[in-house]
Design a protein around this motif. Structure first.
Motif, PDB file in Angstrom:
ATOM      1  N   GLU A  40     -48.950  31.074  42.004  1.00 51.98           N
ATOM      2  CA  GLU A  40     -49.252  30.088  40.821  1.00 51.98           C
ATOM      3  C   GLU A  40     -49.792  28.925  41.614  1.00 51.98           C
ATOM      4  N   GLN A  41     -51.064  28.425  40.913  1.00 50.91           N
ATOM      5  CA  GLN A  41     -51.487  27.197  41.581  1.00 50.91           C
ATOM      6  C   GLN A  41     -51.406  26.019  40.498  1.00 50.91           C
ATOM      7  N   PRO A  42     -50.727  24.891  41.148  1.00 53.67           N
ATOM      8  CA  PRO A  42     -50.389  23.577  40.169  1.00 53.67           C
ATOM      9  C   PRO A  42     -51.789  23.271  39.683  1.00 53.67           C
ATOM     10  N   PHE A  83     -42.631  16.874  46.644  1.00 54.41           N
ATOM     11  CA  PHE A  83     -42.957  18.415  46.975  1.00 54.41           C
ATOM     12  C   PHE A  83     -44.537  18.591  46.768  1.00 54.41           C
ATOM     13  N   ARG A  84     -45.146  17.535  46.087  1.00 58.98           N
ATOM     14  CA  ARG A  84     -46.568  18.046  45.719  1.00 58.98           C
ATOM     15  C   ARG A  84     -47.499  18.589  46.975  1.00 58.98           C
ATOM     16  N   ASP A  85     -47.162  17.794  48.149  1.00 58.22           N
ATOM     17  CA  ASP A  85     -48.024  18.006  49.612  1.00 58.22           C
ATOM     18  C   ASP A  85     -47.872  19.320  49.760  1.00 58.22           C
ATOM     19  N   GLY A 138     -51.507  23.746  48.143  1.00 59.42           N
ATOM     20  CA  GLY A 138     -52.295  24.907  48.208  1.00 59.42           C
ATOM     21  C   GLY A 138     -51.955  26.316  47.575  1.00 59.42           C
ATOM     22  N   GLY A 139     -50.807  26.096  46.600  1.00 58.64           N
ATOM     23  CA  GLY A 139     -50.392  27.039  45.634  1.00 58.64           C
ATOM     24  C   GLY A 139     -48.990  27.644  46.267  1.00 58.64           C
ATOM     25  N   PHE A 152     -41.843  29.152  47.280  1.00 60.38           N
ATOM     26  CA  PHE A 152     -42.349  28.782  48.356  1.00 60.38           C
ATOM     27  C   PHE A 152     -43.799  28.463  48.468  1.00 60.38           C
ATOM     28  N   SER A 153     -44.119  27.724  49.433  1.00 64.92           N
ATOM     29  CA  SER A 153     -45.618  27.481  49.798  1.00 64.92           C
ATOM     30  C   SER A 153     -45.981  28.994  50.005  1.00 64.92           C
ATOM     31  N   GLU A 154     -47.579  29.003  49.752  1.00 65.20           N
ATOM     32  CA  GLU A 154     -48.284  30.321  50.343  1.00 65.20           C
ATOM     33  C   GLU A 154     -47.668  30.497  51.676  1.00 65.20           C
TER      34      GLU A 154
END
Length: 143
Positions: free
Chosen positions: A79-81, A22-24, A28-29, A43-45
């Motif tokens: 949130e930003q990883p 899931f990291r890619d 971007g947050g 969700f991705s942004e």
């Protein structure tokens, strides 16, 4: 597309390590919010913007639409990883979903869902028969 089932642990600071697959998608947050069935949607942004655009089209005169929009958006947090690919789940969402140390993270296509491990097991058990009986008339064109 987010797929699969993973079992990370929640640390004492309310963080999880994102599944590698899931990291890619989430670099971007992320936006986390209340999910249906007492899970946390992630969700991705970009995907959240697309999703929210669709919800905002619900007529203001629709009480059901207003209720859904209010609960979804009022629970949403960005949130930003971090560099170790950890993500903090806000306390309000941990409480909402009853998250404890043992979690299940599933890929649900356009989003991930974070479940308490026992709640996920109960959900799967309760829904396996309906899943097995899902037919053409429920999801046209599926089979």
């Amino acid at each position: 597309m987010l797929l699969g089932t993973y079992t990370p642990k929640l640390d004492e600071k309310g963080r999880i390590i994102l599944p590698a697959k899931f990291r890619d998608e989430f670099e971007g947050g992320v936006v986390m919010t209340r999910g249906q069935e007492r899970c946390v949607y992630v969700f991705s942004e970009t995907e959240f913007e697309t999703f929210a655009d669709g919800i905002r089209r619900v007529p203001v005169g629709s009480k059901q639409g207003r209720d859904f929009l209010r609960l979804l958006l009022s629970g949403a947090q960005s949130e930003q990883p971090d560099r170790q690919n950890r993500m903090t789940i806000p306390q309000s969402l941990r409480s909402y979903a009853g998250l404890d140390r043992d979690l299940v993270v599933i890929g649900a296509g356009n989003r991930a869902e974070i479940w308490d491990a026992q709640a996920w097991d109960a959900y799967v058990t309760a829904n396996e028969e309906d899943f097995s009986n899902t037919a053409e008339e429920v999801i046209p064109g599926l089979f």
